[in-house]
Design an enzyme around this catalytic site. Structure first.
Site, mmCIF file in Angstrom:
data_model
loop_
_atom_site.group_PDB
_atom_site.id
_atom_site.type_symbol
_atom_site.label_atom_id
_atom_site.label_comp_id
_atom_site.label_asym_id
_atom_site.label_seq_id
_atom_site.Cartn_x
_atom_site.Cartn_y
_atom_site.Cartn_z
ATOM 1 N NE ARG A 94 58.163 49.626 -37.951
ATOM 2 C CZ ARG A 94 58.295 49.985 -39.217
ATOM 3 N NH1 ARG A 94 57.753 49.252 -40.174
ATOM 4 N NH2 ARG A 94 58.969 51.056 -39.539
ATOM 5 C CE LYS A 105 63.599 51.669 -43.992
ATOM 6 N NZ LYS A 105 64.084 51.424 -42.643
ATOM 7 C CG PHE A 301 57.674 53.712 -45.272
ATOM 8 C CD1 PHE A 301 59.009 53.922 -45.603
ATOM 9 C CD2 PHE A 301 57.173 52.431 -45.431
ATOM 10 C CE1 PHE A 301 59.809 52.900 -46.088
ATOM 11 C CE2 PHE A 301 57.971 51.391 -45.919
ATOM 12 C CZ PHE A 301 59.289 51.642 -46.240
ATOM 13 C CG PHE A 381 71.548 65.872 -42.513
ATOM 14 C CD1 PHE A 381 72.201 64.822 -43.131
ATOM 15 C CD2 PHE A 381 70.277 65.629 -41.989
ATOM 16 C CE1 PHE A 381 71.619 63.569 -43.231
ATOM 17 C CE2 PHE A 381 69.686 64.388 -42.090
ATOM 18 C CZ PHE A 381 70.362 63.346 -42.711
ATOM 19 C CD1 TRP A 410 72.921 59.797 -36.933
ATOM 20 C CD2 TRP A 410 74.711 61.138 -36.772
ATOM 21 N NE1 TRP A 410 73.969 59.167 -37.569
ATOM 22 C CE2 TRP A 410 75.086 59.963 -37.475
ATOM 23 C CE3 TRP A 410 75.677 62.105 -36.551
ATOM 24 C CZ2 TRP A 410 76.367 59.745 -37.968
ATOM 25 C CZ3 TRP A 410 76.967 61.903 -37.035
ATOM 26 C CH2 TRP A 410 77.307 60.733 -37.737
#
Length: 556
Positions: A94, A105, A301, A381, A410
């Site tokens: 999107r 956000k 979400f 993480f 990431w």
């Protein structure tokens, strides 16, 4: 460690023509916006219709928390990984809304080495699609008030006008307004208000239309108000659908960009998932499926909102059959669902992790109801411990019967998600999906809503006042009962209460309003305090955004 911004700026992007050629799109089929962005012309899209479709892979997530899950980043990383292992893949995302970019956000182009680019352009204005959508929406509003001014030949009841105005910005002061003040020359005073553009029905219709002709039909059906006899007055009645379509003609062409690794990405449309259906455009998805062997897309979400609407609305309307689902989770977010506060997330806490895993279990159980096989992506993480990761992997495998894979896209880009790429492609190629919708078209609207609440949110039942129940009956009587339901509620909980994390049961959401979206092709059911025009936080991101030496700083 470099920041997202530093990584994006250091990337050497390829000319967009090279990215297009990679998936067989000739330069003649491109409408370029500079060197790194282009729209794909509809004539070329029409030429693709006879080709077989690739396999559609949905990326969704656990219930979002402030700790972060990384759904968009995982979508991009998975697309890069699939291309790295030789699977011809296109990513579908999107477009970002300006409201979150300047609010809390931030942008929506991924992070680390899993980003789509050019980052600043995509997050700010892009190809102007959202401006076109807001303009088309507001043209209908202007034509409606102009019709009232010049005599109201359609006998609109000013008390029953339901078409509000739209703005792609968070602005709580515009939730309720009065227009037409200043005397007779300015029309008739009446109550009005604004929704954020990503909650506009025009946005939803734009993303659910299959082509320009279908879009005009959908725009024509949009209900702007009612007469005293409660007869609907539509955009077609106000003779504005053609002009609205003209404003959206170029916007409907899907936008082609690239990841930092050169994977093609179609970034197009952007309805929110907590107040709309939360998926990129059908046009972009259709195009991507014809141009690749695999399409990786996301839904907004958590799976209770984004995935449910992707299946029950987008797949129902677009005729899509997904082959596999990826559920994104993080150790941090699972511990938060287990009761850990933000400041305690860095410490190892296996009991909290066990408690939080009920949220992941709930989402996986829900996805089984749609018959699409799933895999869990653990977005890693630095503070995650080996013991915590092992606990999640063992629990998902032994307790949930689903494979989970640790991903480091990431930090490492597509190379950090290759194991996920192999698992997803194997799952999709196996052909194990037996896709089914949660409810049939013929079920009554009240029962559709009740089914979503009980099966997906695990509510005991739903509540509504007598006037709201009457709204359901009126929509059925008017012939709209076959439409799917789009629930607008908080994204932070399975319930209507954002404070109820984990996997709450025995709750009863209250429906406070029902809104027909005849053009988009669904009925919106509002639960709890959800609002279609967000406000800015106490410390908006806009306070940190600057242009320094020609470069935008502070855009997250």
């Amino acid at each position: 460690m470099l920041s997202d911004l530093e990584i994006a700026r250091a990337a050497r992007l390829k000319p967009i023509g090279d990215i297009a050629a990679r998936i067989g799109v000739p330069e003649s089929a491109l409408f370029p916006y500079g060197r790194f962005i282009a729209k794909i012309e509809p004539e070329f899209q029409s030429m693709l219709k006879g080709r077989p479709d690739g396999k559609l892979i949905l990326v969704t997530a656990i219930t979002p928390t402030p700790a972060g899950e990384g759904k968009t980043t995982t979508t991009i990383g998975l697309g890069d990984a699939l291309n790295r292992i030789g699977k011809k893949t296109v990513i579908c995302l999107r477009e970002p809304s300006l409201g979150p970019c300047f609010g809390m956000k931030g942008g929506a182009t991924g992070g680390g080495y899993a980003q789509v680019a050019p980052r600043d352009s995509i997050n700010l204005h892009f190809t102007g699609d959202f401006h076109a959508i807001a303009s088309a929406h507001n043209l209908l509003a202007a034509m409606l008030d102009n019709h009232l001014y010049w005599g109201n030949g359609l006998a609109l009841d000013q008390r029953r006008i339901i078409w509000r105005r739209a703005l792609d910005m968070n602005d709580r002061a515009l939730r309720q307004t009065v227009v037409g003040l200043g005397g007779a020359a300015n029309g008739f005073p009446r109550e009005d208000g604004f929704d954020i553009a990503v909650a506009s029905e025009v946005m939803a219709a734009f993303c659910l239309a299959t082509d320009l002709s279908d879009l005009e039909v959908r725009l024509s059906r949009m209900v702007a108000g009612h007469t005293r006899a409660k007869t609907p007055v539509t955009a077609a009645d106000l003779q504005v659908a053609g002009a609205m379509t003209a404003l959206l003609k170029d916007a409907l062409k899907p936008n082609l960009v690239q990841t930092l690794e050169g994977s093609p990405a179609l970034v197009h449309g952007g309805p929110f998932a907590n107040i709309a259906h939360g998926c990129n455009s059908i046009v972009a998805t259709q195009t991507a499926l014809k141009l690749s062997d695999y399409v990786v897309t996301e839904a907004g979400f958590g799976a209770d909102l984004g995935a449910e609407k992707f299946f029950d609305i987008k797949c129902r309307i677009g005729g899509f059959v997904p082959a596999a689902v990826v559920v994104v989770a993080t150790i941090r977010a699972l511990k938060m669902h287990g009761g850990v506060a933000t400041e305690g997330l860095a410490a190892e806490n296996r009991p909290a992790l066990v408690a939080g895993l009920v949220n992941l279990r709930r989402h996986l159980e829900n996805l089984q109801k749609f018959g699409v096989p799933a895999v869990v992506a653990i977005n890693r993480f630095d503070a995650d411990t080996a013991a915590e990761i092992d606990l999640v992997r063992r629990t998902t495998a032994d307790g949930f019967g689903v494979k989970s894979i640790v991903c480091e896209h990431w930090a490492r880009g597509g190379a950090g998600a290759e194991e996920l790429g192999h698992a997803v492609s194997t799952l999709a190629d196996r052909g194990a999906a037996e896709f089914r919708l949660l409810y049939p078209d013929g079920m009554e609207l009240w029962e559709k809503t009740r089914t979503i609440a009980r099966e997906i949110y695990r509510a005991d039942d739903i509540n509504a006042s007598d006037p709201v129940r009457a709204q359901f009956r009126d929509l059925e009587a008017a012939g709209w009962g076959a439409l799917p339901v789009c629930v607008a509620k908080t994204q932070y909980s399975f319930s209507e209460n954002p404070a109820l994390v984990g996997a709450p049961v025995a709750h009863r959401p209250t429906i406070r309003d029902v809104r027909l979206r005849a053009g988009a092709g669904f009925v919106v059911v509002l639960m709890g305090d959800i609002n279609t025009m967000p406000g800015l936080p106490r410390f908006p991101a806009a306070e940190r955004i600057r242009v320094i030496d020609g470069q935008i700083e502070g855009l997250l």
